[in-house]
Design an enzyme around this catalytic site. Structure first.
Site, PDB file in Angstrom:
ATOM      1  CB  CYS A   1      99.558  35.796 107.709  1.00  0.00           C
ATOM      2  SG  CYS A   1     101.200  35.648 106.988  1.00  0.00           S
TER       3      CYS A   1
ATOM      4  CB  CYS B   1     102.728  35.849 109.796  1.00  0.00           C
ATOM      5  SG  CYS B   1     102.351  36.696 108.278  1.00  0.00           S
ATOM      6  CG  ASP B   2     100.433  34.434 112.801  1.00  0.00           C
ATOM      7  OD1 ASP B   2     101.431  35.064 113.203  1.00  0.00           O
ATOM      8  OD2 ASP B   2      99.369  34.977 112.453  1.00  0.00           O
TER       9      ASP B   2
END
Ligand code: NAP
Length: 304
Positions: free
Chosen positions: A134, A137-138
């Protein structure tokens, strides 16, 4: 098991499940939506959605918040728990969850899909320590660093474009010599100076110490092997259906087979969105599936 029998239980709070909920609530069905983690499904991980008609570019989270708000305005009740089984109980269906068993006359499975893994050495070991599924997200953790993106579909190319805004360089490794992604985003990626393409190539190992420090890449045509020094590996090589909890007809990859009414092989059980066998997996198609599934569930209930 609870005494109550719902008209309908919807499993999954992504675009398909929320649309089914909106249609079913407007048809005055007594329903419950069950979600495992958070409302929104996979699209909530997308930084921007540009192809949902009638909507200016919007983040996946914002788009899904609008879906949820609309469903709640019609009285949607959501229970956060994990579904472990769906079975036919004769004149009703049984949905078993980690919180207990629920009775319902009909079920719509809109449980979506999850990222497929590469299945190479180092992938599991370094997940969360450089290997990610992701970018939204990261990606932040890799600002100014070099990363690998694996895959050539819509997700890989979109996420690479997102990462290009913050990382130093992207090595995009794809097993063929042509991308599968939508042409409009392909063009953007092919013209992005931060993205270097490694065609006909696969990642065979993720290496590192405490965190990722590189990957081994093999050219599948020449067998040439090279090492790329990177801090992150973003894997986007397709999806696997969240369908293990139900024993109905599925395709060889585990996606649920339905007819055009979204009926599965179990009477009273319908499926919508990414979890079912379909030619296109988009918010727009999940929405269409959800509307049809809710309509078909209503017809099923009317004929009981
Ligand atoms: P996908 O379309 O199935 O693409 C997966 C990619 O990974 C393909 O390029 C495939 O290569 C490659 N691949 C598969 N297995 C591999 C392996 N073991 N090793 C290396 N590469 C491998 O999956 P996706 O991109 O996750 O998209 C899933 C669905 O969501 C699709 O229907 C997609 O259109 C949709 N989606 C749409 C958008 C949008 O904005 N419209 C955004 C995200 C996702 P090959 O090309 O050689 O098969």
């Amino acid at each position: 098991m609870a005494d109550k029998t719902y008209d309908l239980i919807i499993i999954g709070g992504g675009p398909g499940g929320l649309t089914a909920a909106i249609y079913a609530l407007r048809a005055k069905l007594d329903l419950l939506l069950i979600e495992k983690t958070g409302i929104g499904g996979q699209i909530a991980l997308s930084d921007v959605v540009e192809n949902y008609p009638g909507t200016a570019p919007i983040s996946g989270v914002e788009l899904m918040a609008k879906f949820e708000e609309q469903a709640k305005a019609f009285g949607l009740e959501i229970e956060y728990t994990e579904v472990q089984g769906v079975r036919d109980g004769g004149d009703h269906r049984v949905v078993s969850t980690t919180a207990g068993e629920l009775r319902t006359k009909a079920v719509i499975i809109a449980s979506g899909a999850k990222p497929r893994r590469l299945d190479v050495p180092g992938e599991v070991e370094y997940t969360g320590r450089g290997v990610s599924y992701c970018a939204t997200c990261d990606g932040f953790f890799f600002r100014g660093k070099d990363v690998v993106v694996v895959g050539g579909g819509d997700t890989a190319v979109k996420e690479a474009l997102f990462l290009a805004k913050m990382v130093n360089k992207i090595e995009l490794v794809h097993r063929r010599d042509a991308l599968r992604a939508e042409k409009i985003i392909q063009e953007k990626a092919l013209n992005d100076p931060k993205i270097e393409f490694h065609w006909d190539s696969v990642v065979t190992e993720v290496t590192g110490d405490k965190t990722v420090s590189g990957v081994t890449v093999k050219n599948v045509k020449t067998d040439a092997v090279m090492e790329l020094a990177v801090a992150g590996v973003f894997v986007f090589v397709g999806i696997l259906p969240n369908s293990d909890f139900v024993d109905c007809d599925k395709d060889e990859a585990g996606f649920i087979k339905t007819d055009e009414h979204m009926r599965t092989s179990i009477p009273g059980v319908f499926a919508a969105g990414d979890v079912r066998t379909t030619v296109l997996r988009q918010v727009a198609t999940a929405v269409g599936d959800g509307a049809i599934a809710a309509y078909a569930a209503g017809e099923f209930l009317a004929n009981l």
